[in-house]
Design a protein around this motif. Sequence first.
Motif, PDB file in Angstrom:
ATOM      1  N   GLN A 156       0.818  -1.216   0.000  1.00 19.82           N
ATOM      2  CA  GLN A 156       0.000   0.000   0.000  1.00 19.82           C
ATOM      3  C   GLN A 156       0.851   1.265   0.000  1.00 19.82           C
ATOM      4  OE1 GLN A 156      -3.075  -0.341   2.893  1.00 19.82           O
ATOM      5  NE2 GLN A 156      -4.105   1.571   2.328  1.00 19.82           N
ATOM      6  N   THR A 157       2.089   1.156   0.422  1.00 21.07           N
ATOM      7  CA  THR A 157       2.964   2.336   0.433  1.00 21.07           C
ATOM      8  C   THR A 157       3.353   2.782  -0.967  1.00 21.07           C
ATOM      9  OG1 THR A 157       4.864   0.842   0.677  1.00 21.07           O
ATOM     10  CG2 THR A 157       3.906   1.783   2.692  1.00 21.07           C
ATOM     11  N   GLU A 158       3.138   1.911  -1.995  1.00 25.65           N
ATOM     12  CA  GLU A 158       3.468   2.251  -3.375  1.00 25.65           C
ATOM     13  C   GLU A 158       2.372   3.047  -4.062  1.00 25.65           C
ATOM     14  OE1 GLU A 158       6.275   1.669  -4.915  1.00 25.65           O
ATOM     15  OE2 GLU A 158       7.188   0.631  -3.214  1.00 25.65           O
ATOM     16  N   LEU A 159       1.267   3.314  -3.353  1.00 23.80           N
ATOM     17  CA  LEU A 159       0.174   4.055  -3.980  1.00 23.80           C
ATOM     18  C   LEU A 159       0.602   5.475  -4.367  1.00 23.80           C
ATOM     19  CD1 LEU A 159      -3.022   3.031  -1.950  1.00 23.80           C
ATOM     20  CD2 LEU A 159      -2.514   2.567  -4.353  1.00 23.80           C
ATOM     21  N   GLY A 160       1.526   6.041  -3.601  1.00 21.92           N
ATOM     22  CA  GLY A 160       1.980   7.401  -3.923  1.00 21.92           C
ATOM     23  C   GLY A 160       2.619   7.474  -5.305  1.00 21.92           C
ATOM     24  N   SER A 161       3.505   6.512  -5.604  1.00 20.03           N
ATOM     25  CA  SER A 161       4.131   6.492  -6.933  1.00 20.03           C
ATOM     26  C   SER A 161       3.124   6.129  -8.022  1.00 20.03           C
ATOM     27  CB  SER A 161       5.289   5.498  -6.941  1.00 20.03           C
ATOM     28  OG  SER A 161       4.833   4.198  -6.601  1.00 20.03           O
ATOM     29  N   PHE A 162       2.094   5.339  -7.665  1.00 15.84           N
ATOM     30  CA  PHE A 162       1.059   4.996  -8.634  1.00 15.84           C
ATOM     31  C   PHE A 162       0.228   6.218  -9.010  1.00 15.84           C
ATOM     32  CE2 PHE A 162      -3.340   3.666  -9.494  1.00 15.84           C
ATOM     33  CZ  PHE A 162      -3.143   2.791 -10.545  1.00 15.84           C
ATOM     34  N   MET A 163      -0.013   7.107  -8.052  1.00 14.70           N
ATOM     35  CA  MET A 163      -0.873   8.258  -8.295  1.00 14.70           C
ATOM     36  C   MET A 163      -0.253   9.268  -9.255  1.00 14.70           C
ATOM     37  SD  MET A 163      -3.621   7.611  -6.744  1.00 14.70           S
ATOM     38  CE  MET A 163      -4.359   9.205  -7.039  1.00 14.70           C
ATOM     39  N   VAL A 164       1.071   9.338  -9.329  1.00 14.59           N
ATOM     40  CA  VAL A 164       1.714  10.347 -10.176  1.00 14.59           C
ATOM     41  C   VAL A 164       1.887   9.859 -11.612  1.00 14.59           C
ATOM     42  CG1 VAL A 164       2.937  11.335  -8.212  1.00 14.59           C
ATOM     43  CG2 VAL A 164       4.031   9.525  -9.545  1.00 14.59           C
ATOM     44  N   LEU A 165       1.499   8.622 -11.886  1.00 15.59           N
ATOM     45  CA  LEU A 165       1.623   8.101 -13.256  1.00 15.59           C
ATOM     46  C   LEU A 165       0.550   8.687 -14.157  1.00 15.59           C
ATOM     47  CD1 LEU A 165       2.257   4.290 -12.540  1.00 15.59           C
ATOM     48  CD2 LEU A 165       3.950   6.019 -13.164  1.00 15.59           C
ATOM     49  N   LEU A 166       0.798   8.630 -15.467  1.00 18.61           N
ATOM     50  CA  LEU A 166      -0.218   9.018 -16.439  1.00 18.61           C
ATOM     51  C   LEU A 166      -1.337   7.982 -16.454  1.00 18.61           C
ATOM     52  CD1 LEU A 166       2.066  10.124 -19.419  1.00 18.61           C
ATOM     53  CD2 LEU A 166       0.915  11.599 -17.760  1.00 18.61           C
ATOM     54  N   LYS A 167      -2.484   8.388 -16.966  1.00 14.62           N
ATOM     55  CA  LYS A 167      -3.639   7.491 -16.965  1.00 14.62           C
ATOM     56  C   LYS A 167      -3.345   6.225 -17.757  1.00 14.62           C
ATOM     57  CE  LYS A 167      -8.595   7.292 -17.905  1.00 14.62           C
ATOM     58  NZ  LYS A 167      -9.803   8.033 -18.313  1.00 14.62           N
ATOM     59  N   ARG A 168      -2.675   6.361 -18.903  1.00 16.44           N
ATOM     60  CA  ARG A 168      -2.359   5.194 -19.710  1.00 16.44           C
ATOM     61  C   ARG A 168      -1.431   4.248 -18.959  1.00 16.44           C
ATOM     62  NH1 ARG A 168      -0.261   7.773 -23.308  1.00 16.44           N
ATOM     63  NH2 ARG A 168       1.935   7.487 -22.811  1.00 16.44           N
ATOM     64  N   ASP A 169      -0.463   4.792 -18.234  1.00 19.32           N
ATOM     65  CA  ASP A 169       0.460   3.955 -17.467  1.00 19.32           C
ATOM     66  C   ASP A 169      -0.246   3.290 -16.284  1.00 19.32           C
ATOM     67  OD1 ASP A 169       2.445   4.726 -19.215  1.00 19.32           O
ATOM     68  OD2 ASP A 169       3.079   6.424 -17.970  1.00 19.32           O
ATOM     69  N   LYS A 170      -1.220   3.996 -15.693  1.00 20.54           N
ATOM     70  CA  LYS A 170      -1.987   3.392 -14.598  1.00 20.54           C
ATOM     71  C   LYS A 170      -2.770   2.181 -15.086  1.00 20.54           C
ATOM     72  CE  LYS A 170      -2.660   7.657 -11.910  1.00 20.54           C
ATOM     73  NZ  LYS A 170      -3.654   8.626 -11.413  1.00 20.54           N
ATOM     74  N   GLU A 171      -3.416   2.306 -16.245  1.00 15.88           N
ATOM     75  CA  GLU A 171      -4.189   1.180 -16.788  1.00 15.88           C
ATOM     76  C   GLU A 171      -3.281   0.003 -17.109  1.00 15.88           C
ATOM     77  OE1 GLU A 171      -6.097   2.909 -20.119  1.00 15.88           O
ATOM     78  OE2 GLU A 171      -7.673   3.908 -18.957  1.00 15.88           O
ATOM     79  N   GLN A 172      -2.099   0.279 -17.654  1.00 11.28           N
ATOM     80  CA  GLN A 172      -1.157  -0.792 -17.959  1.00 11.28           C
ATOM     81  C   GLN A 172      -0.681  -1.494 -16.691  1.00 11.28           C
ATOM     82  OE1 GLN A 172      -0.314  -2.097 -20.763  1.00 11.28           O
ATOM     83  NE2 GLN A 172       1.275  -3.465 -19.976  1.00 11.28           N
TER      84      GLN A 172
END
Length: 582
Positions: A166-182
């Motif tokens: 769950q601590t990786e959510l911060g780095s997940f939030m700053v990604l682009l939408k396309r990268d989040k879906e991938q």
Amino acid sequence: MSRAQAESVIKKIIREVVQRCAQRGQPVSDTLVAFMVKAVVLDPRNGFNDDRTLTKQDIQQLEELCLDQLMETCSPSLDTIKMQVYFDMNYTSRREFLEDIHQVVESNLSTVSREITDSRVKTREELDALYCKMVSYILLRSGMGSPTDVSTMQEATAALQSVFPQTELGSFMVLLKRDKEQQLRELTMIVTGIRLFNKANDKREEKTDLYKLIPAVHSEALRVTSTGLEEDLSLSQSLAQKYTAVLEKLTDPDSQCEECDVPILRLKQALYNVRQHEAFLSMLLPAFKALSQFWIGLQDEVELLNILNNIRLNLQPFTASQAKLFSEAYLDGLLGTSEVKTDEQRMVESSDERIVPAEMKTQEWLLPETACFNRIPLQYNGICGYTLVNRDGLLLPGNPHVGVLKHKEKFYVFSSKEAALKFASCPDTFIAEVAKKVKRSPELIQLLKLYQQFPSLSPYSEMQPGEILLVKPIKCESGTQTDLHPVETKIVKSYEWNEWGLRRKAVKRTDLCTKVTHSVQTDLSHMRRENVTQTWLSKNTTCQSKRDGESHVPKPQTFLAGLRGQRDANMIKANLTRSVDE
């Protein structure tokens, strides 16, 4: 009739027939009506001619004939055509089925995916809720459990935390939408693999059977569908064998049949119906076997299995008319003591009869020793064309081991050596007779795969409402010619790479500015003599008057008389030269 007019007439006929069928309580599709119009026009008994323009009376007659055939009750022929239309409109390739399934899954998960990728969390509670949404998304996409099941959610959460805490959510939030879906798709695959691995380890066996990991619902679906398909296929094969045996007995010219009122035409239509049903189920059978062998794409396979099972169930009503007309007891009574042979038994009986190519030098024959023999595309879908003609529409499967006749780049098989020899003696005649038989029974066009022989017809799935039905396809020879080098070369002729050449041009242009007639000087004419000179046209050397330019001396003229008509006459010479004084 022009092409546009033909399209308008056909659309009007189809629309009118569909409306009249609906008024009579029998709704039909445009595709079915379009094929029926083609079948009625092809049947020579109806007297239509493709080259003749349809009159108003012809259109009314065509509509009535189509209505009579579409409204016919308990007709195996109509049921066969309906079955063909339904199957071709609903069955497609495995790739297209899976593409549709994936689109549905993406559409269903789009809301959850959008909530995850578009979220802007700030508090701890919002982060926890986002992590739960990601676990739910993984469960829904993998199909391994429901988000409402607490134990399943805990298992999936533990697997996700091992690779994405769950601590990786911060780095997940700053990604682009396309990268989040991938990343969501990658996490789904990883978590699903971890859960499958954990379940396999729980079995504590040296070799784990992955099929034991299939959910109970999916296992039951596989079992029920496979069993149902095998039962339907076995029933259709049994009926086809019985119908074949009955017709073989009734159409045998050497046998004395006591039943004179037996509806042979209906029996043939029923045979065509069950043969088509068997052919469609045989196409589905490999798909069912393949579905039970893949575990990695289980979710896709189960969805595809449901679609194929629905198609199988929807094919059953199309065999009702032949079952209603001819019961098992009625067929057994017609058979009497005759033996019902399977297709395999017929193959074994005729395998000993083989064509000797050395004795048939006028035709080309292929035997089982030929390379790629099993992949030869057989004409008439493997049915014996000689038997179809000689036994008035009886369908008997051909045996390739007897010998395959190659005629005009097409391959024909036969049920016996005798049939092969008689067909080979005049193949064009038999081919034409088969075409006549097919025109009288339009359901045979698809069963025997004769679309190339009837170019105005096409598979139902490729037909469009309003397609031109009575206009022959326009064919013409055409040719194209391309340049040797299609890419156009761009050469700048004024380009100069030599520095001294550039200086020479500069001096030349500077010199032009000092000339008095600089306004008419050009780069090409500067300091050059003109190669073309302007001259006056030459004058005539003769006198331009009506009088001659010579001396006026009269021209001597002499006339001789008495040269003809008399043998002893004297010739008279007269001087006709004019005087100089005149």
